[in-house]
Design an enzyme around this catalytic site. Structure first.
Site, PDB file in Angstrom:
ATOM      1  CB  SER A   1      -0.898   0.010   1.234  1.00  0.00           C
ATOM      2  OG  SER A   1      -0.112   0.221   2.386  1.00  0.00           O
ATOM      3  CE  LYS A   2      -3.168   6.059  -0.400  1.00  0.00           C
ATOM      4  NZ  LYS A   2      -4.253   5.376  -1.096  1.00  0.00           N
ATOM      5  NE  ARG A   3      -1.258   2.633   6.588  1.00  0.00           N
ATOM      6  CZ  ARG A   3      -1.905   1.838   7.437  1.00  0.00           C
ATOM      7  NH1 ARG A   3      -1.257   1.201   8.365  1.00  0.00           N
ATOM      8  NH2 ARG A   3      -3.194   1.679   7.327  1.00  0.00           N
ATOM      9  CG  ASP A   4       4.107  -1.007   2.103  1.00  0.00           C
ATOM     10  OD1 ASP A   4       4.318  -1.093   3.315  1.00  0.00           O
ATOM     11  OD2 ASP A   4       3.271  -1.689   1.511  1.00  0.00           O
ATOM     12  CB  ALA A   5       5.104   5.131  -0.859  1.00  0.00           C
TER      13      ALA A   5
END
Length: 493
Positions: A257-261
């Site tokens: 997810s974006k959070r991994d970015a």
RNA sequence: GCCCCCAUCGUCUAGUGGCCCAGGACGCGGCCCUCUCAAGGCUGAAACCGGGGUUCGAACCCCCGUGGGGGCACCA
């Protein structure tokens, strides 16, 4: 090319965020099937959600696809026989088909307000019932409903999901999936703003654009039966459905997810920025959910086009492994022709603020090629070639197991040896320095270690002798002189 | 809570009833090569989620568990 019929496949992203590797893989498989069968790869923008629309997202999608080399045959920018390719420009089709569904008794107008719906949901939650529309407007008299619509009352159109029986949807990787219709909802197909929801828009477009294979994420599996029901209600022939499993975090816990970015780069353009090759990225992504055999792992895009097959697609979720990306990228860097690599390296060196000398770039490319995994590593390992001067750490100029004085002597004598050479081509230079080391009772490692720091200013670099040849005799002597000075001034302190 | 999907080394995977005391790759360990770092070569550890069936025979087929994932919006 395969013996399959030409496939028409579409990649249909929504411009609601940045373009990540999950989308890239779907696009890749779309592209591969189209190219392998001599069919068409279509780009369609699903921008029916005005609230989540992100300006610039469409541009990033196209830039990413182009960079990857996944060129489309029909799309919003280049048009095509089934234009337009942007859903916001196709509203008339959706409205028409939604009305058609109502006329056929497979849809109905609903006047329930969002307030009532959220109220309803709250109640159902309290009673631990599944959140579903209660059918309030389903029972309305069609004539009456039409009247209210004509009077300008706000409405949506819902799908009239059969209350009884079950629906079987066939996924290529999973086989038939059967669900009880009672577990399905009367989904909204056309919103009160007149725009369609995915469930309607994608079905209409896929049908109108004569899509033969639909690749999409497995998050669509729960509503897959609804989509089949819509096709049946409209009497349309279904495409071949292929649900691709999602990408998981590197940890394997939860979807990427974006959070991994930021922690792990998931956006295509960021990966580009970091020095990954489209070839490396594509190779890596292709193998997450697809395989060729039990040994082949290295593929170019052309090879993927040739070898891709639907039969070898894998349905289970895959955790993203960045170490493997590095590995593939390194392999592709090494397989590039030196001239080509030099071209790819140039922008990354400039990005680091280096003044790139073309002659030097050409010469060092082969030196760098074997030891980088990403293009941006070139600046770390070979940046010194483009510096006017280097600033060695004086303490590092002292050889391994040597005293300062011994190091000074070794450096001075290196100067003399090098100066005495007519040229500093690799062969004679190396021979001379090895002789010197022997004379001084030093190992090659000790002597070369000092010189490496003196010449490059760093512990890790391209091979010393080759690097010296590129730098040139005079500059090499300058840098050694500088090293002697540094050692001596340090001794005086 | 309800529905759906998935299940082989840490990770990506090969394997479609006997070829498997399970093969490859990444990563990890060791050795070799070596002017650093790589690259390369050799090599080692490492898996069929559990239980029931079916079968002469199951990693492969069926069932039940368990685990993981996804979905339940006037988002896609």
């Amino acid at each position: 090319m395969s013996d399959l019929k030409p496939a028409r496949v579409r990649f249909a992203p929504s411009p609601t965020g940045r373009f990540h590797i999950g989308g890239a893989r779907t696009a890749l498989y779309d592209f591969l099937l189209a190219r392998q069968t001599g069919g068409q790869f279509i780009l369609r923008i699903e921008d029916t959600d005005r609230k989540r629309y992100v300006p610039g997202a469409e541009g990033e999608i196209m830039e990413s696809l182009r960079w990857l080399g996944l060129d489309w045959d029909e799309g919003p920018d280049i048009g095509g026989p089934y234009r337009p390719y942007r859903q916001s420009e196709r509203t008339e089709f959706y409205q028409q088909h939604a009305e058609n569904l109502v006329a056929r008794g497979h849809g109905y107008y609903c006047f329930c307000t969002p307030e009532r719906l959220s109220q309803l949901r709250k109640q159902q939650q309290k009673l631990k019932q599944p959140p579903r529309y209660d059918g309030h407007c389903r029972r309305l008299d069609p004539e009456e409903a039409r009247g209210r619509v004509a009077d300008g009352e706000s409405f949506v159109i819902r799908f009239k999901t059969p209350r009884e029986g079950s629906t079987t949807a066939v996924d290529l990787l999973r086989g038939p999936i059967t669900v009880e219709n009672s577990t399905l909802d009367d989904y909204i197909l056309l919103k009160s703003d007149g725009l369609p929801v995915y469930h309607l828009a994608a079905m209409v477009d896929d049908h109108m654009m004569k899509i033969s294979h639909v690749f999409r994420g497995s998050e669509w599996l729960p509503t897959f039966p609804l989509h089949v029901l819509i096709y049946e209600a409209l009497d349309w022939e279904q495409p071949i459905w292929v649900h691709l499993s999602i990408f998981l975090n590197p940890s394997g816990k939860g979807k990427m997810s974006k959070r991994d970015a930021g922690v792990n780069e998931i956006y295509v353009l960021d990966l580009k920025q970091m020095g990954y090759l489209p070839e490396g990225l594509l190779n890596w992504i292709a193998l997450m959910g697809w395989s060729y055999d039990d040994r082949t792992e290295f593929f170019t895009l052309d090879e993927l086009i040739e070898k891709f097959s639907l039969q070898k697609l894998h349905p289970s979720p895959a955790a993203v492994d960045y170490k493997k990306l590095d590995h593939f990228n390194g392999n592709h860097i090494r397989s590039l022709a030196p001239d080509e690599l030099a071209d790819r390296l140039r922008p990354y060196l400039k990005m680091e603020g280096l003044e790139v000398n073309e002659g030097i770039l050409q010469q060092i490319t082969p030196l760098v090629q074997e030891r980088i995994r990403t293009l941006d590593e070139a600046a770390d390992i070979a940046g010194f070639f483009f510096h006017k001067t280097v600033e060695p750490d004086p303490s590092e100029l002292i050889g391994k197991n040597m005293t300062r004085e011994e190091s000074i002597v070794a450096t001075r004598r290196s100067y003399e040896v090098i100066e005495s050479l007519p040229t500093i081509e690799v062969e004679p230079l190396e021979a001379a320095l090895r002789v010197l080391a022997e004379e001084m009772n030093l190992t090659a490692g000790q002597l070369f270690g000092i010189l490496r720091i003196a010449i490059t200013g760093q512990r890790i670099s391209t091979p010393l002798i080759e690097s010296m040849e590129v730098i040139g005799k005079q500059e090499v002597l300058n840098r050694i002189t500088r090293a002697v000075d540094l050692l001596e001034s340090q001794a005086e302190r």
